[in-house]
Design a protein around this motif. Sequence first.
Motif: not given
Lengths: 343, 343
Positions: A54-57, A60-61, A66-68, A119-122, B53-57, B60, B120-122
């Motif tokens: 599954r695609n966490r991205a 998260a979107m 984001s589980a991060t 933060l960009e990676h949320r 802040i741009r959203n990498r999710a 991705a 999962e986090h790609r």
Amino acid sequence: MKQKQTYKADIITVAQVAGVSPATVSRAMNHPDLVSPATRKKIEKAIRKTGYIRNRAAQAMYGRRSATLGLVVPTVNYSIFAELVQSFNDAVAELGFTLLLATHNYDLHTEYRVIRKLLEHRVDGIALIGLDHGEDTYRLFKSQNVPVIAVWSYSETARIPCIGSDNHEAGQLAAQHILSLGHRRIGFIFPPMSENDRARGRLKAARDVLHASGIPCPEDHAVQSLYSIAQAKTACRDLLARDLSLTALICGNDVIAQGAIAAAQELGLRIPQDISIIGIGDFVGSGDSYPALTTVRIPAQAIGAQAGQKLVESIAATDPAQITHLRFPVSLKQRGTTAPPPL
Amino acid sequence: MKQKQTYKADIITVAQVAGVSPATVSRAMNHPDLVSPATRKKIEKAIRKTGYIRNRAAQAMYGRRSATLGLVVPTVNYSIFAELVQSFNDAVAELGFTLLLATHNYDLHTEYRVIRKLLEHRVDGIALIGLDHGEDTYRLFKSQNVPVIAVWSYSETARIPCIGSDNHEAGQLAAQHILSLGHRRIGFIFPPMSENDRARGRLKAARDVLHASGIPCPEDHAVQSLYSIAQAKTACRDLLARDLSLTALICGNDVIAQGAIAAAQELGLRIPQDISIIGIGDFVGSGDSYPALTTVRIPAQAIGAQAGQKLVESIAATDPAQITHLRFPVSLKQRGTTAPPPL
DNA sequence: AATAGTATTGCAAATGTTTTCATTTTCAGC
DNA sequence: GCTGAAAATGAAAACATTTGCAATACTATT
């Protein structure tokens, strides 16, 4: 046969294979109780067959977690934060989170930059070391209102939640121990203070203790060293070369203390008969060297684990549950590197 | 005034503030050369004003890079992989990547699980330690065809690209050194071999060297210890208590060697006069302790940096550019813990 | 001033998932 | 067998971004 290597299965593929809708597949993964056991079985089978991951991205979107979690430390070199990182990681991995690690090498501006990256990676939350941070960093936290926790240092007046030990207390304990052994000519080896509340607090407290007892500690009894055994050795040699007949050395942390031990031994000094050395931290391994290092224990493993749990809790909480400031007591570990001064 | 604290700016907000379309904002960030300097200025201003802040999710999800790399190590405790993690991190951070860190505590099944999590986090690529991995892990790599690189170990026959040192060579070097000093009664302290190609390779090579020289190394000359100073101390005491009049100890790595040194010293043995001890790894700090540890240097910092670069390269490459297998030579660091055997 | 070519920009579709709401199915109780 | 409630499922919108394609705005050349 069915699909090329390069094609990656998504939730729709799985749904088709299982003969259900994507919605059901999603539910099967996130709320298994909402889907009948029979379909759940079918879906699990389809997942295995398609090799779906599954695609966490995407998750998260949608606005979900984001589980991060972001963890920001000055460095992972040496074992300074090793135990902390490990225990923090273990705690949050248990709860389904993965760690986004960033280092800034004791530079507050770099710290700001890496936090922005996180933060960009949320990331769902951020943990960082100590309480000295740039004004811009604090602003960032406020404007993004992401759960944050400062680890390692404790202070009543901290602007953000913190879990750790009181550095003043640690410095005090070290100084009191040295003092109680009867030392009067005491040297200090500490890292640069400017952007490091831990070192600053420890040194100040230690000096205050000496002052209060009427023991002098002039400027030339103190010397600076970065967090590196090699640097600490040089600094220590330097200090001892000044011929101040020091009988004890208080070190900013255990890595520096290890360097000081090596330097003293190389100079032919016996530890603790000729000179006492005390560290702060009780890093992994400090108690197992020979001679075993006397130090002030900061319970890194407990702090890391607790921090991980609290951070996740505050993420899960619907209301903005402030993490309370939590204080872990320090304790003196008297071992083999301190003794009364030579007569 | 304009917007609530809780509202987070997205690319559309920025576009509105700057008076352009979201597409242009996106381009300004990812392909600045495609947008006119004037609008670029406007957009930058809007970004600052909105705190965007741009959203990498989301990025991705579209199928672009996640700008994330997975690093899987057995543990971050001790300084075993400290230098490697740090240098790898530095290398990839430079190139805009952030590290997703995972540990498995020397358990291959856990390793499989954490790697799935990373996928999962790609993550755009994965680095892991050594060449012993589960069959399921290898399958996963193949099916997901994500760039992978094994770090630390080197082997001609590795199934995946690898950058590191040859563990046989390391073991050989250690044994040859001990042998050349004249030792004949030699003990071994090594970690469990079962899921650890590094330890296995080193021990086998060391034993082969002794065999070739007709030196016996019976089973009771070898003892096992996990990677922990405390454990190593116990193991070493154990081994020395067998009263085999060993004159040298070959240790699986530097952490174990440090434990052995402490144990020997506590037993009143002088190092290196009474007993020689050699480690493998040359971890950060090994050269600065006293007595300074003789060891076989594995250039962790160079390996980490190179691995980071190569991995990113292979991600950027359009064709599936295989990372070549890269071998970093090991070297003997003769320092203070080895000497000829007592007469 | 008209034209061709190039440099900018905008529109809209696409990415993979979750969840609300609506619909269908199931089943117990009569 | 019918009814109503509860359980299970599906359709579609929403999330934040990127990019192919089309449209528009410039620039230089004649």
